[in-house]
Design a protein around this motif. Structure first.
Motif, short mmCIF file in Angstrom:
data_model
loop_
_atom_site.label_atom_id
_atom_site.label_comp_id
_atom_site.label_asym_id
_atom_site.label_seq_id
_atom_site.Cartn_x
_atom_site.Cartn_y
_atom_site.Cartn_z
N ILE A 40 18.57 27.60 27.41
CA ILE A 40 17.95 26.94 26.25
C ILE A 40 17.43 25.54 26.58
O ILE A 40 17.04 24.80 25.67
CB ILE A 40 18.92 26.87 25.05
N VAL A 41 17.41 25.16 27.86
CA VAL A 41 16.87 23.86 28.25
C VAL A 41 15.83 24.04 29.35
O VAL A 41 15.87 25.03 30.10
CB VAL A 41 17.99 22.91 28.75
N ARG A 62 16.70 29.00 41.89
CA ARG A 62 15.48 28.42 42.45
C ARG A 62 15.43 26.91 42.26
O ARG A 62 15.15 26.15 43.21
CB ARG A 62 14.27 29.08 41.77
N ASP A 63 15.72 26.45 41.03
CA ASP A 63 15.58 25.03 40.74
C ASP A 63 16.73 24.20 41.27
O ASP A 63 16.59 22.99 41.49
CB ASP A 63 15.41 24.83 39.23
N LEU A 64 17.89 24.80 41.48
CA LEU A 64 18.99 24.09 42.15
C LEU A 64 18.57 23.69 43.56
O LEU A 64 18.73 22.53 43.96
CB LEU A 64 20.23 24.98 42.21
N THR A 65 18.05 24.64 44.30
CA THR A 65 17.65 24.34 45.68
C THR A 65 16.46 23.38 45.71
O THR A 65 16.40 22.49 46.56
CB THR A 65 17.32 25.62 46.43
N ALA A 87 11.89 38.66 25.13
CA ALA A 87 10.66 37.91 24.84
C ALA A 87 10.93 36.73 23.91
O ALA A 87 10.30 35.68 24.03
CB ALA A 87 9.61 38.84 24.23
N SER A 88 11.88 36.89 22.99
CA SER A 88 12.20 35.78 22.09
C SER A 88 12.76 34.59 22.86
O SER A 88 12.54 33.43 22.50
CB SER A 88 13.22 36.25 21.04
N MET A 89 13.50 34.87 23.95
CA MET A 89 14.01 33.80 24.80
C MET A 89 12.90 33.17 25.62
O MET A 89 12.89 31.96 25.87
CB MET A 89 15.11 34.33 25.71
N GLU A 90 11.94 33.99 26.03
CA GLU A 90 10.83 33.48 26.84
C GLU A 90 9.90 32.59 26.02
O GLU A 90 9.25 31.69 26.56
CB GLU A 90 10.04 34.64 27.44
N ARG A 91 9.83 32.82 24.71
CA ARG A 91 8.93 32.03 23.87
C ARG A 91 9.49 30.64 23.56
O ARG A 91 8.75 29.75 23.12
CB ARG A 91 8.67 32.76 22.55
N GLY A 143 7.97 21.00 24.31
CA GLY A 143 6.77 21.61 24.87
C GLY A 143 6.96 22.26 26.23
O GLY A 143 6.00 22.79 26.79
N LEU A 144 8.19 22.27 26.76
CA LEU A 144 8.45 22.80 28.10
C LEU A 144 9.16 24.15 28.03
O LEU A 144 9.96 24.40 27.13
CB LEU A 144 9.32 21.82 28.89
N GLU A 145 8.87 25.03 28.99
CA GLU A 145 9.57 26.29 29.10
C GLU A 145 11.04 26.06 29.41
O GLU A 145 11.41 25.12 30.12
CB GLU A 145 8.95 27.16 30.20
N THR A 146 11.89 26.94 28.88
CA THR A 146 13.33 26.85 29.15
C THR A 146 13.72 27.90 30.20
O THR A 146 12.88 28.65 30.69
CB THR A 146 14.14 27.08 27.87
N GLY A 147 15.02 27.95 30.52
CA GLY A 147 15.50 28.95 31.46
C GLY A 147 15.21 30.35 31.00
O GLY A 147 15.01 31.27 31.81
N GLY A 148 15.22 30.57 29.69
CA GLY A 148 14.79 31.83 29.11
C GLY A 148 15.62 33.03 29.53
O GLY A 148 16.81 32.92 29.85
N SER A 149 14.98 34.18 29.53
CA SER A 149 15.69 35.44 29.73
C SER A 149 16.03 35.71 31.20
O SER A 149 16.69 36.71 31.50
CB SER A 149 14.87 36.61 29.18
#
Length: 251
Positions: A139-140, A213-216, A190-194, A199-205
């Motif tokens: 959710i972030v 990926r983002d840890l490294t 899809a609800s998590m992806e939206r 204004g930024l995408e979250t970790g989502g589904s």
């Protein structure tokens, strides 16, 4: 049945406990052994599930906990839960507003609960030895959040992220209309992806693989990584713990 978020979070505690990857948890705890004091930030504290886990498993003469959540009513529940837990463990406990102090034969626990959005929280760099996030990274926005966490940790600090949804849901028994079931689960993902935050995408589904990926990319060394699968399935015809309530809340 109308199930509050607070009741749902409390009900799923045993389910989460059964599901948490034991190897990853053991590696986190082993990395904390021998420290005289541990400063921890729990992001997305909710009703205090991760704070409770830390108090029950982390051994240190001094444990300084900061719980962060946007919902003050959940933090109120967390304070009551932690105060009761410490009292049951023979701590002398005192608290005012959102600050708690406890002492048991020289072992000190301090808890500070802060109701703020993660983006508004601005501690000094190197403020924490450990940052935890339970059921939170979907959710972030991942990259800016990981950069914040990296900056807030001391060199050699630990980040422990648990229950990160990664796009896999299986329903039993199999429904007769496979097409409908597939569309239903796809709509859930899809609800998590939206979802957008500032204004930024979250970790989502697929927060699990995206988190890796983002840890490294942010400069973290990954000490341990593994799945924590929820299994809300009956045993001998009955749901375990409060799984039935969890299932009703999800439906």
């Amino acid at each position: 049945m109308n199930i509050s978020l607070s009741d749902y979070l409390s009900a799923k505690y045993p389910l989460d406990e059964r599901s948490l990857n034991r190897f990853v948890r053991e590696q986190m705890l082993a990395s904390l052994v021998g420290r005289s004091a541990i400063r921890c930030l729990d992001a997305g504290t909710g009703t205090g599930a991760m704070l409770k886990r830390l108090l029950e498993s982390v051994i240190a003469p001094r444990l300084c906990l900061t719980g962060l959540d946007v919902q003050p009513n959940l933090l109120n529940s967390a304070m009551l839960t932690i105060a009761q837990l410490l009292q049951d463990q023979a701590y002398a406990v005192s608290w005012t507003d959102n600050c708690l102090k406890a002492d048991c034969n020289g072992k000190i626990v301090e808890l500070n609960l802060i109701s703020l959005a993660l983006s508004d929280f601005q501690p000094k760099p190197g403020s924490f030895d450990l940052i935890t996030a339970h059921g939170f990274m979907d959710i972030v926005p991942l990259q800016p959040t990981m950069q914040r966490f990296h900056d807030w940790l001391v060199p050699g600090g630990l980040f422990y992220a648990t229950i990160n949804y990664d796009g896999g849901t299986t329903l039993f028994p199999t429904y007769q209309d496979d097409d409908f079931e597939g569309r239903l689960l796809a709509s859930y993902d899809a609800s998590m992806e939206r979802r957008r935050v500032d204004g930024l995408e979250t970790g989502g589904s697929h927060s699990g693989r995206r988190l890796h990926r983002d840890l490294t990319a942010t400069g973290f060394d990954i000490l341990a990584y593994g799945s924590s699968d929820w299994n809300i399935t009956p045993v001998r015809g009955a749901y375990r713990d409060q799984d039935g309530l969890c299932l009703q809340a999800l439906l």
